[in-house]
Design a protein around this motif. Structure first.
Motif, mmCIF file in Angstrom:
data_model
loop_
_atom_site.group_PDB
_atom_site.id
_atom_site.type_symbol
_atom_site.label_atom_id
_atom_site.label_comp_id
_atom_site.label_asym_id
_atom_site.label_seq_id
_atom_site.Cartn_x
_atom_site.Cartn_y
_atom_site.Cartn_z
ATOM 1 N N LYS A 1 0.850 -1.557 -0.157
ATOM 2 C CA LYS A 1 0.015 -0.097 0.045
ATOM 3 C C LYS A 1 0.885 1.078 -0.047
ATOM 4 N N TYR A 2 2.133 0.992 0.152
ATOM 5 C CA TYR A 2 2.892 2.325 0.257
ATOM 6 C C TYR A 2 3.883 2.283 -0.948
ATOM 7 N N GLY A 3 3.658 1.686 -2.228
ATOM 8 C CA GLY A 3 4.519 1.985 -3.410
ATOM 9 C C GLY A 3 4.254 3.108 -3.897
ATOM 10 N N THR A 4 5.345 3.703 -4.592
ATOM 11 C CA THR A 4 5.327 5.239 -5.093
ATOM 12 C C THR A 4 6.211 4.934 -6.404
ATOM 13 N N VAL A 5 5.969 5.717 -7.307
ATOM 14 C CA VAL A 5 6.761 5.839 -8.668
ATOM 15 C C VAL A 5 7.073 7.412 -8.941
ATOM 16 N N ASP A 6 8.182 7.564 -9.649
ATOM 17 C CA ASP A 6 8.553 8.977 -10.080
ATOM 18 C C ASP A 6 8.095 9.196 -11.718
ATOM 19 N N ILE A 7 7.044 9.963 -11.838
ATOM 20 C CA ILE A 7 6.569 10.357 -13.190
ATOM 21 C C ILE A 7 7.097 11.503 -13.715
ATOM 22 N N PRO A 8 7.675 11.507 -14.908
ATOM 23 C CA PRO A 8 8.498 12.856 -15.334
ATOM 24 C C PRO A 8 7.094 13.871 -15.517
ATOM 25 N N ASN A 9 7.518 15.063 -15.447
ATOM 26 C CA ASN A 9 6.502 16.047 -15.492
ATOM 27 C C ASN A 9 6.941 17.109 -16.757
ATOM 28 N N GLU A 10 5.998 18.142 -16.937
ATOM 29 C CA GLU A 10 6.177 18.962 -18.192
ATOM 30 C C GLU A 10 7.455 20.064 -17.849
ATOM 31 N N GLY A 11 7.735 20.219 -16.707
ATOM 32 C CA GLY A 11 8.957 20.914 -16.506
ATOM 33 C C GLY A 11 10.199 20.273 -16.502
ATOM 34 N N GLY A 12 10.207 19.191 -16.806
ATOM 35 C CA GLY A 12 11.383 18.314 -16.947
ATOM 36 C C GLY A 12 11.929 17.547 -15.621
ATOM 37 N N GLY A 13 11.139 17.711 -14.803
ATOM 38 C CA GLY A 13 11.540 16.848 -13.397
ATOM 39 C C GLY A 13 10.529 15.847 -13.375
ATOM 40 N N THR A 14 10.525 15.327 -11.915
ATOM 41 C CA THR A 14 9.549 14.246 -11.714
ATOM 42 C C THR A 14 8.633 14.422 -10.708
ATOM 43 N N ASP A 15 7.337 13.661 -10.707
ATOM 44 C CA ASP A 15 6.573 14.150 -9.566
ATOM 45 C C ASP A 15 6.392 12.679 -8.796
ATOM 46 N N ARG A 16 6.420 12.422 -7.581
ATOM 47 C CA ARG A 16 6.417 11.208 -6.844
ATOM 48 C C ARG A 16 4.891 10.879 -6.800
ATOM 49 N N VAL A 17 4.500 9.779 -7.414
ATOM 50 C CA VAL A 17 3.011 9.418 -7.370
ATOM 51 C C VAL A 17 3.014 8.213 -6.450
ATOM 52 N N ASP A 18 1.860 8.297 -5.608
ATOM 53 C CA ASP A 18 1.487 6.778 -4.984
ATOM 54 C C ASP A 18 0.873 5.972 -5.653
ATOM 55 N N VAL A 19 1.241 4.676 -5.463
ATOM 56 C CA VAL A 19 0.525 3.403 -6.371
ATOM 57 C C VAL A 19 0.230 2.427 -5.491
ATOM 58 N N PRO A 20 -0.560 2.472 -4.682
ATOM 59 C CA PRO A 20 -0.941 1.339 -3.676
ATOM 60 C C PRO A 20 -1.647 0.338 -4.630
ATOM 61 N N VAL A 21 -1.529 -0.933 -4.101
ATOM 62 C CA VAL A 21 -2.036 -1.803 -4.525
ATOM 63 C C VAL A 21 -3.688 -1.878 -4.630
ATOM 64 N N ASP A 22 -4.659 -2.538 -5.353
ATOM 65 C CA ASP A 22 -5.633 -2.047 -5.209
ATOM 66 C C ASP A 22 -6.499 -3.714 -5.129
ATOM 67 N N ASP A 23 -6.339 -4.225 -4.038
ATOM 68 C CA ASP A 23 -6.912 -5.516 -3.565
ATOM 69 C C ASP A 23 -8.636 -5.843 -3.947
ATOM 70 N N PRO A 24 -9.330 -4.672 -3.620
ATOM 71 C CA PRO A 24 -10.879 -5.016 -3.531
ATOM 72 C C PRO A 24 -11.170 -5.539 -4.964
ATOM 73 N N SER A 25 -10.800 -4.600 -5.912
ATOM 74 C CA SER A 25 -10.997 -4.788 -7.399
ATOM 75 C C SER A 25 -10.513 -6.122 -8.029
ATOM 76 N N LEU A 26 -9.411 -6.395 -7.610
ATOM 77 C CA LEU A 26 -8.706 -7.892 -8.038
ATOM 78 C C LEU A 26 -9.517 -8.843 -7.395
ATOM 79 N N ARG A 27 -9.927 -8.729 -5.924
ATOM 80 C CA ARG A 27 -10.650 -9.769 -5.385
ATOM 81 C C ARG A 27 -12.146 -9.920 -6.047
ATOM 82 N N GLU A 28 -12.451 -8.804 -6.592
ATOM 83 C CA GLU A 28 -13.860 -9.142 -7.088
ATOM 84 C C GLU A 28 -13.978 -9.529 -8.426
#
Length: 331
Positions: free
Chosen positions: A239-266
Motif C-alpha cells: 500500500k506504500y508503493g510510489t513511482v517517479d513520473i516525469p512532468n512537463e517541467g523536466g522534473g519528476t513527480d512522486r506518485v502513490d501507487v498502492p495495490v488495489d486488492d478490492p477490485s482484483l478480489r472482485e
C-alpha cells in the motif's frame, strides 16, 4: 472409509462369511474343550495328550481370517483420490506492465520480481499444459500464443516493457480471445480443453474509468465466468508503493501507487477464480507454487486395491507358515 469409496461394495457381504468362520472356529474350540474334560483321569490325560502350543495355536487361523478380510476389501474395489498431471489444459498468464510496476516497494522492483516469479511458474507447469502470455497497460497484446514451448514464454517475460495506464478488462478479454482461438485450431474434441487465466496486477484500472464499463474488468470477469474460464488474480505490491513520473517541467513527480486488492478480489469472485496477495518475491513465489498445484494437476478417484491384495497375500502366507511351524500341518 464409506461405501461410496468402493467400486464394487457388494463384495463386502463376504465379510459375513469371514465372521461366520470365526464364530464356527470358536464354537469348535469350545466343543473340543468340553469333550476333553469328559476324561475322568486328568493325570492320565496329561500323559497321553500331546503338548499344546498354548494361545499361539490360534495364530494360524487368526492370520488366515485376517487374510480373508483383506482379500474381501480388495474385491470390493477400494478407491482413493489421486493427483495426476493434466495432459490437456490451457493457461493464459496476464501480466500488468503499467508504470506502477516500476515501484521499488518490492525489491528490486515490482516488475523484476514479477518476471523472476513468473519464469519460475512457467518452468514448473506440467508439460501437458499450453501456456500463453498477455501483457497489458493502456492496451493488451498477446506476446505468446498458448504453446507447450516454455522457453518462448520465458524469453517474452524477459522482454516486458512498461507503459502508461492500466486496462485490466482488455487484459482479460485478450486472454479469452486467445483461448478461443486455440480451441478453434485444435478442434475435433468433444469440448475444448479446460482453461484458466492467471492475472498479476498491482494497480487500479484506469482505462476505462468504471470496471463495469463494457470493456472494464468486472465485465470481462463476467464474460470469463460465462465461458467457464476462471480468472485467478494476484495483487502484487504494498500500500506504500510510489513511482517517479516525469512532468512537463523536466522534473519528476512522486506518485502513490498502492495495490488495489478490492477490485482484483472482485474479478476473481465474479469469474469463479481465486484471489491472492503478495508483497514480496518470496510471497509471490509461494502464490505461484499454489497455482501450479491447482492448475497443473487434477484429482481423480483411482483404484486402491493393490495394497490390500499385497497385505492379503502376505498375511495369508504368514498364516500357512505359522501353521506348519506350530502344528506341523496346514489348518
Amino acid at each position: 472409509m464409506s461405501l461410496s469409496q468402493f467400486s464394487a461394495p457388494i463384495w463386502l457381504i463376504f465379510l459375513v462369511v469371514v465372521a461366520a468362520l470365526l464364530v464356527a472356529y470358536l464354537i469348535a474350540q469350545r466343543s473340543k474343550h468340553k469333550h476333553m474334560m469328559r476324561f475322568a483321569n486328568m493325570e492320565l490325560l496329561e500323559r497321553v495328550a500331546p503338548a499344546r502350543p498354548g494361545r499361539w495355536r490360534h495364530a494360524p487361523i487368526a492370520l488366515l481370517l485376517v487374510g480373508l478380510l483383506l482379500f474381501t476389501v480388495a474385491l470390493a474395489g477400494p478407491t482413493k483420490d489421486k493427483r495426476i498431471p493434466r495432459n490437456r489444459a490451457t493457461v493464459m498468464l496476464v501480466i500488468d506492465v503499467s508504470l506502477s510496476m516500476e515501484s521499488t516497494d518490492v525489491k528490486p522492483s515490482r516488475l523484476v520480481a514479477a518476471q523472476t516469479a513468473a519464469k519460475s511458474f512457467v518452468q514448473g507447469l506440467t508439460p501437458g499444459i499450453n501456456l500463453g502470455l498477455v501483457a497489458f497497460a493502456g492496451t493488451a497484446s498477446v506476446l505468446v500464443s498458448p504453446t507447450a514451448n516454455r522457453d518462448e514464454t520465458k524469453a517474452a517475460i524477459d522482454q516486458l516493457k512498461l507503459s502508461e495506464r492500466t486496462a485490466t478488462g482488455e487484459g482479460i478479454f485478450t486472454a479469452l480471445q486467445s483461448i478461443e482461438t486455440l480451441g478453434a485450431v485444435l478442434g475435433g474434441a468433444d469440448e475444448p480443453p479446460p482453461a484458466r487465466i492467471v492475472m498479476m496486477s498491482d494497480g487500479k484500472q484506469t482505462v476505462p474509468e468504471s470496471p463495469d464499463d463494457p470493456r472494464g474488468g468486472y465485465t470481462a470477469a463476467r464474460e470469463a465466468k460465462a465461458k467457464g474460464v476462471p480468472v485467478s488474480t494476484i495483487s502484487f505490491g504494498t500500500k506504500y508503493g510510489t513511482v517517479d513520473i516525469p512532468n512537463e517541467g523536466g522534473g519528476t513527480d512522486r506518485v502513490d501507487v498502492p495495490v488495489d486488492d478490492p477490485s482484483l478480489r472482485e474479478i476473481a469472485n465474479l469469474s469463479g477464480g481465486s484471489f491472492f496477495t503478495a508483497t514480496s518475491l518470496e510471497e509471490l513465489n509461494k502464490v505461484f507454487d499454489t497455482l501450479e498445484e491447482q492448475i497443473g494437476y487434477e484429482t481423480t478417484r483411482g483404484d486402491a486395491s493393490r495394497p490390500w491384495l499385497i497385505l492379503g497375500v502376505l498375511v495369508t502366507a504368514a498364516g500357512l507358515v505359522t501353521a506348519l511351524v506350530l502344528r506341523q500341518r496346514l489348518p
